[in-house]
Design an enzyme around this catalytic site. Structure first.
Site, PDB file in Angstrom:
ATOM      1  N   LEU A 143       0.687  -1.623  -0.056  1.00 38.21           N
ATOM      2  CA  LEU A 143       0.082   0.259  -0.528  1.00 38.21           C
ATOM      3  C   LEU A 143       1.108   1.221  -0.179  1.00 38.21           C
ATOM      4  O   LEU A 143       1.816   0.966   0.912  1.00 38.21           O
ATOM      5  CB  LEU A 143      -1.331   0.281   0.912  1.00 38.21           C
ATOM      6  CG  LEU A 143      -2.364  -0.965   1.579  1.00 38.21           C
ATOM      7  CD1 LEU A 143      -3.010  -0.538   2.735  1.00 38.21           C
ATOM      8  CD2 LEU A 143      -2.796  -0.707  -0.165  1.00 38.21           C
ATOM      9  N   ASP A 144       0.200   2.535  -0.660  1.00 41.41           N
ATOM     10  CA  ASP A 144       1.195   3.570  -0.776  1.00 41.41           C
ATOM     11  C   ASP A 144       1.351   4.209   0.295  1.00 41.41           C
ATOM     12  O   ASP A 144       0.763   3.866   1.806  1.00 41.41           O
ATOM     13  CB  ASP A 144       0.221   3.897  -1.645  1.00 41.41           C
ATOM     14  CG  ASP A 144       0.419   4.545  -3.130  1.00 41.41           C
ATOM     15  OD1 ASP A 144       0.549   3.199  -3.372  1.00 41.41           O
ATOM     16  OD2 ASP A 144      -0.370   5.165  -3.453  1.00 41.41           O
ATOM     17  N   LYS A 145       2.762   4.978   1.466  1.00 42.57           N
ATOM     18  CA  LYS A 145       2.625   5.257   2.318  1.00 42.57           C
ATOM     19  C   LYS A 145       1.632   5.809   3.097  1.00 42.57           C
ATOM     20  O   LYS A 145       1.160   5.826   4.314  1.00 42.57           O
ATOM     21  CB  LYS A 145       3.801   6.592   2.362  1.00 42.57           C
ATOM     22  CG  LYS A 145       3.819   6.930   3.463  1.00 42.57           C
ATOM     23  CD  LYS A 145       5.203   8.555   3.124  1.00 42.57           C
ATOM     24  CE  LYS A 145       5.377   8.855   4.448  1.00 42.57           C
ATOM     25  NZ  LYS A 145       6.397  10.317   4.715  1.00 42.57           N
TER      26      LYS A 145
END
Length: 338
Positions: A143-145
């Site tokens: 997942l993105d940051k």
């Protein structure tokens, strides 16, 4: 052979005669990936009938006695850190966590510490197996940051291999499902749809992805759950449920921006919609200002347990910042929801 080596002994069956050494071992030793076995062969840790063999492609014969020496896993390169984790499920094979905003999955330039990998190593300790010869968790998706929500990580080689196969299949033949809640600008002109457009690196901005001919296949299914009116009464934003059939970098963000409905708060792909905040109510604008990230949450994850074969489904409630945004946008009456 060193005393601290663990060994696995395999006797080649008649139906395996003529197979490659690495393939025959992978079929016989479920806990080790083929790539790990290949590395052990190249390192001289495998013998056939007492003779060291360093060729993974060596053909085996029926009755061959193969011994695989397993050195103890090296310490993980990322340092273990005592970082609290919101754990939804954990056993000897896998761990399901609800990732918070601001947490990077892998250590990288600029994010050497404080990552999910650091936290998992700190939490799991010696229970992690030596995936690839290094004691570390098996990350099979990301997942993105600043995207929140559910992730699964493997704690053994066998679990890593099985989970990787599920994610590579994208749920086409198994129970894998990944669901996201996305708050977007505007309202699609139909209740549901599919975006099937290839994604590749942006030709000019290397930190971005883009819809590009010749890129990798990317398929996103979406459905409108709620529509939010602005002060004028006209719809200004929507809540979509998205389901991924592929797993490209920034896929939902890129696809929805390309469709003209970028994620609220997405500074990378929705910068052209910043003026939209002027059309929000005072409370909704304040919620957006406090959000300071893309409004995306991985709320659903269904997998087949890599060892038991049981289908497991997990759900995550909206985190506080997105719940506040939803409330301030104005949750519509049930009669107006799709």
């Amino acid at each position: 052979m060193a005393a601290d080596h663990r060994t696995e002994t395999v006797t080649i069956a008649a139906n395996q005669a003529g197979e490659r050494l690495d393939r025959a071992l992978a079929a016989a030793i479920a806990d080790l990936s083929r790539s790990r076995l290949k590395a052990l062969i190249l390192a001289g840790e495998v013998t056939i009938d007492g003779r060291t063999v360093r060729d993974p492609g060596q053909r085996v014969n029926a009755g061959n006695a193969i011994v695989v020496a397993l050195p103890p896993p090296e310490s993980a390169t990322p340092a273990p850190e005592d970082i609290p984790l919101n754990i939804k499920f954990e056993d000897d094979d896998i761990i399901i966590i609800d990732k918070p905003r601001g947490m990077v999955v892998h250590p990288a330039a600029g994010n050497a510490t404080g990552t999910l990998v650091n936290a998992l190593i700190g939490h799991c300790g010696a229970s992690l197996s030596g995936i690839g010869g290094v004691r570390r968790p098996g990350i099979v998706h990301r997942l993105d940051k600043d995207t929140t929500g559910l992730m699964v990580a493997a704690k053994t080689d066998r679990a890593h291999t099985k989970l990787s196969a599920q994610f590579a299949d994208h749920g086409r033949t198994g129970p894998l499902r990944r669901g996201y809640l996305a708050f977007v600008w505007g309202t699609p002109d139909r209740p549901r749809g599919t975006i099937n457009l290839p994604i590749d690196r942006h030709p000019h901005a290397r930190d971005k992805m883009a819809v590009r001919e010749g890129g990798r296949e990317a398929i996103t299914h979406w459905e409108v759950l709620e529509r939010y009116p602005g002060p004028s009464g006209k719809p200004i934003a929507s809540l979509l449920a998205c389901r991924l059939e592929t797993g490209r970098t920034h896929q939902i963000r890129v696809h929805l921006a390309h469709a003209g409905h970028p994620l609220i708060g997405d500074q990378l792909y929705g910068s052209g919609f910043r003026t939209k905040s002027a059309h929000l109510s005072i409370d909704a604008a304040a919620a957006l200002e406090a959000l300071s990230r893309q409004a995306l949450h991985a709320y659903l994850l269904a997998i087949e347990h890599p060892v038991t074969g049981k289908t497991m489904e997990f759900r995550s409630e909206l985190p506080a910042d997105l719940a506040r945004l939803r409330t301030q946008l104005g949750i519509p009456p049930a009669s107006e929801q799709n």
